[in-house]
Design a protein around this motif. Sequence first.
Motif, PDB file in Angstrom:
ATOM      1  N   SER A 197      -4.292  -5.803  -2.914  1.00 38.17           N
ATOM      2  CA  SER A 197      -4.049  -4.806  -3.958  1.00 38.17           C
ATOM      3  C   SER A 197      -5.343  -4.091  -4.345  1.00 38.17           C
ATOM      4  O   SER A 197      -5.363  -2.877  -4.579  1.00 38.17           O
ATOM      5  N   TYR A 201      -6.639  -0.038  -3.820  1.00 38.36           N
ATOM      6  CA  TYR A 201      -7.273   0.807  -4.831  1.00 38.36           C
ATOM      7  C   TYR A 201      -8.599   1.375  -4.315  1.00 38.36           C
ATOM      8  O   TYR A 201      -8.871   2.569  -4.433  1.00 38.36           O
ATOM      9  N   THR A 204      -8.691   4.505  -2.317  1.00 35.43           N
ATOM     10  CA  THR A 204      -8.487   5.812  -2.958  1.00 35.43           C
ATOM     11  C   THR A 204      -9.813   6.426  -3.418  1.00 35.43           C
ATOM     12  O   THR A 204      -9.830   7.574  -3.881  1.00 35.43           O
TER      13      THR A 204
END
Length: 357
Positions: A197, A201, A204
């Motif tokens: 997870s 992130y 990005t």
Amino acid sequence: MPFALLDTKLIHEPLKYSGSLDHLEFIEVTPIIGREYPTAKIKDILGASNIEQQIRDLAIIISERGVCFFRASQDDLEVEDLKKFTDLVGKLSGRPKENGLHVHPLYRDPANVPMGNGKTDENIYVINSEAQKKMYRSMIKNRPVEPQDLAREWHSDATFESCPSDFSCLLMQETPPHGGDTLWYSGYELYDRISPSFRAYLETLTATCAQPVFRTASAAGNYAIMSPRGSPLNADDSFAPSHPVIRTNRVTGWKSVFAGLGLHVSRINDVYTYEDQMIREYLMRVLTRNHDCVARMHWTKNSVAIWNNSCVFHAATPDTHLVPGSLRLGIRASSIGEVPYLDPNSTSRREALGSAT
Ligand SMILES: [Fe+2]
């Protein structure tokens, strides 16, 4: 409605090793990173009838292992050989056609360090433990008077350029009896040690890699910054490109942490200041807590290391001043690669290898 086929093709298809270097003796430095060739001579590769095939294969091995050491003395390797070899490794592994070897921005600095033969070459960066002390005086002056934090040494080469270096090759011509080791760290494995997870992130994010010291130094010395520097895209003097925090290595198609930490990374973009600090400190903490991702080179005279800056960080060990009278002298050539990118269809190294490490 028919199912749309998902496009899973990579921007750069991973290159496949052809076996042309199977005759070379080698040992892996650690399970995760590094390969050492105890007897191979780079001059023999340059003189081989299938030179292009061998160098392309070597580029693949360097990109998979992160760094390769040539331990046997490469005393027959001339400056032009080092340049040709480094240039071909980049060129034959799919570097943009218009690119070449990096030119250091401050090549015109009067304090520019000459090679051991007294000459300078715009494609050669000289590492000299004595002469280096005289250069970048403004940086030395600002050094804090606190216990040293060697975490700041970690970097990948020329990240301050729009097109950073893909491959760097360092020939260490003079070595101290001890000290002066260089360490490389697997950016692939650093990526694999982050939770899925959090990886998603980080994918990005981009970071600004500002290195304003070049403009300051050239203005103080009243000389022009070199331009272009290995690519038509490395032509201005802003030295503040944005690069992806996670990038894809074009040779392997594997994801690596890239602009998330290191000497040239100045700011994670589009987050608050404390988030920027938190992200970079987190990545540095993962790095410093996992020394099994390190390949360490104790340099011997005329040994060579060649690495892929897209997937490894490296750090020199500034301890040679503790060895009186010792000299650490090396020459480095760096190929300039593509604008760093993150391919959404690329995979992690562990995924690609089915590895549990
Ligand atoms: Fe470096």
